[in-house]
Write a protein that holds these residues in place. Sequence first.
Motif, short mmCIF file in Angstrom:
data_model
loop_
_atom_site.label_atom_id
_atom_site.label_comp_id
_atom_site.label_asym_id
_atom_site.label_seq_id
_atom_site.Cartn_x
_atom_site.Cartn_y
_atom_site.Cartn_z
N ASP A 150 64.07 -66.28 22.09
CA ASP A 150 62.67 -66.69 22.14
C ASP A 150 62.60 -68.22 22.08
OD1 ASP A 150 60.03 -67.31 21.69
OD2 ASP A 150 59.76 -65.92 20.01
N ALA A 151 61.92 -68.82 23.04
CA ALA A 151 61.84 -70.29 23.09
C ALA A 151 61.08 -70.84 21.88
CB ALA A 151 61.15 -70.73 24.37
N ARG A 152 60.18 -70.04 21.30
CA ARG A 152 59.42 -70.53 20.15
C ARG A 152 59.95 -69.93 18.85
NH1 ARG A 152 53.18 -71.09 21.09
NH2 ARG A 152 53.52 -72.11 19.08
N SER A 153 61.26 -70.05 18.67
CA SER A 153 61.87 -69.53 17.44
C SER A 153 62.33 -70.70 16.58
CB SER A 153 63.06 -68.64 17.80
OG SER A 153 63.97 -69.36 18.60
N ARG A 154 62.41 -70.45 15.28
CA ARG A 154 62.87 -71.47 14.35
C ARG A 154 63.83 -70.84 13.35
NH1 ARG A 154 60.99 -74.28 17.41
NH2 ARG A 154 59.36 -75.87 17.26
N TYR A 155 64.78 -71.67 12.85
CA TYR A 155 65.62 -71.23 11.75
C TYR A 155 64.88 -71.48 10.43
CZ TYR A 155 69.67 -71.01 14.88
OH TYR A 155 70.54 -70.69 15.88
N LEU A 156 65.08 -70.56 9.49
CA LEU A 156 64.45 -70.67 8.18
C LEU A 156 65.54 -70.49 7.12
CD1 LEU A 156 61.87 -70.58 6.32
CD2 LEU A 156 61.97 -68.10 6.57
N ALA A 157 65.73 -71.49 6.27
CA ALA A 157 66.70 -71.34 5.17
C ALA A 157 65.89 -71.10 3.89
CB ALA A 157 67.60 -72.56 5.10
N GLY A 158 65.88 -72.05 2.94
CA GLY A 158 65.08 -71.84 1.73
C GLY A 158 63.58 -71.85 2.01
N GLY A 159 63.20 -72.55 3.07
CA GLY A 159 61.78 -72.60 3.43
C GLY A 159 60.99 -73.67 2.69
N THR A 160 61.66 -74.48 1.87
CA THR A 160 60.93 -75.45 1.06
C THR A 160 60.34 -76.58 1.90
OG1 THR A 160 62.94 -76.68 0.53
CG2 THR A 160 62.25 -75.01 -1.05
#
Lengths: 165, 328
Positions: B25-35
């Motif tokens: 998906d071109a509009r995807s993001r990685y999320l780690a702790g999210g802070t």
Amino acid sequence: MKSLLSLTVNGRQRDDGVAGNLLLVDYLREVVGLTGTKIGCDGGECGLCTVLVDGKAQHSCLTLAASCAGKDIETIEAMSDGGRLNAIQRGFHEKLGAQCGFCTPGMVMAAEALLRDNPDPDEDTIRTEMASNICRCTGYVKIIEAVQFAVDEIKANPNSKQEAA
Amino acid sequence: MENMPAFRLHRPETAAEAVRLKTSDARSRYLAGGTDMIVNVRRGIEAPETMIDLTAIAAITEISEISGGDGGLRIGAGVKLSDLAAHADLRRDYPAITQAAASVAGPTHRRYGTIGGNLCLDTRCLFYNQSQWWRESNNFCLKHKGDVCHVAPGGKRCFAAFSGDVAPAMLVYGAEVDLKGPNGARTIPLVDLYRDDGMDHLALEADELLVSIRLPKPVAGTVSGYEKSRIRGSIDFPLAGCAVRVTMDDGKVADIAIALTAVNPSPHIVTGLDDFVGRPLDDDALDKIREMVRSQAKPMLTTTVRPWYRRRVVGALARRLTAKLAGA
Ligand SMILES: Cc1cc2nc3c(=O)[nH]c(=O)nc-3n(C[C@H](O)[C@H](O)[C@H](O)COP(=O)(O)OP(=O)(O)OC[C@H]3O[C@@H](n4cnc5c(N)ncnc54)[C@H](O)[C@@H]3O)c2cc1C
Ligand code: SF4
Ligand code: FES
Ligand code: FES
């Protein structure tokens, strides 16, 4: 699109259908109905929403509910000790650590996380380890005293809840 | 929540699966702790349609010794900042790194915020890290949705400052990063992860994931430290931050490295320090270091605190820390 979330909240196993974008704080307040956890800012600034995730303090306003699959969530509602205030809560009561009380659930949870890791923190440690939580009323001195009260109570009565955890 | 856009959430258990899902998906993001990521989503700065949660990837949560070659340590991108700060070997061998990790945000943030998220942190600006309605009433800005930079209105450049604390501390040790993307894996120097552009400050290829950080074995006798200036000592991002690593030999500098954060769009390695090798760190040398740091720092009006103050402070931090480490 909802998916199935299985986790435990305050020791109870739950299964709920949740949307991917549902925040843990909204899940706790709106889905589970536990409104003790408060919201004080638009994300990460105030610490009011602090809960324990697998025993560690975490902001429920920056955590997605669905990221907590399989985890163990504890909120302020689980803090009382057999229907009685626990040592930390008694500390906030006895030492006037709560004024308006809005920050108190988050403060109690941050203190709980701290005392589980370190049952005998000095004042400096209490200050630095609770620095993610903001209080606009007390000026913090009374909050530090509340936590110190709890430390002494738990030392005097090692069978209280924190020690067991 | 008012500002939470709808998105799909994936929780892959391997890095390869994370990259595969990211490319779907071109509009995807990685999320780690999210802070940082969730704050930005809630402020309408990020509007992903797919979120790839990295917290279930067990393989990126470890700190291990690198076997073979010249040794050193490998730190998984998913390691929590509190675990990094408390790690005994790191505290002994790379004190600048543990001091920097311990100074990020507040204690609760460090307990679930990760080193990967810290190194990949978005750049920051007074006109950018604001709610949707705040930015909208200001006609947004170049970095996001607008066409004027409110910091330097005449130009077409964004000066938002890279404000992660740990990057400079890793840079003074010559850290490298292991990346994994749709076109395979590569290892690059950490310094090459950054670009001097507030709008597009990471040199990651599309969908590339930061997997781990490699720290070379430190030279015996090396000392290091990290200091930052901030509004509230308990919780804030740096207004200016400085990491120093120095090895002294018989009262003279054998090797010195200084790196800065929060004063440029990328973390900055101070250049020209080779001139001090073979010399003692006396007052004259320390004053020169302070002035070199001040001239290479380029703070702009991206915080509530004036740029001239941050420039003065970063020089003072560098001088004070260098003097302390060299025992001067
Ligand atoms: C009140 C407050 C104060 C703060 N103060 C500081 C401070 O003083 N110093 C500081 O440095 N930070 C500060 N932060 C920011 C943040 O808490 C830290 O930088 C933290 O380390 C970010 O890590 P994370 O895991 O939460 O990242 P996330 O928010 O999950 O991600 C941050 C960014 O990195 C990307 N990313 C994450 N992991 C990877 C990966 N493995 N590969 C590729 N991209 C990745 C994400 O897509 C996102 O763009 C503060 C935040 C708050 C809310
Ligand atoms: S430096 Fe300019 S373009 Fe960049 S975030 Fe700030 S106002 Fe926007
Ligand atoms: S509501 Fe303020 S930190 Fe979560
Ligand atoms: S008691 Fe009112 S905010 Fe803390």
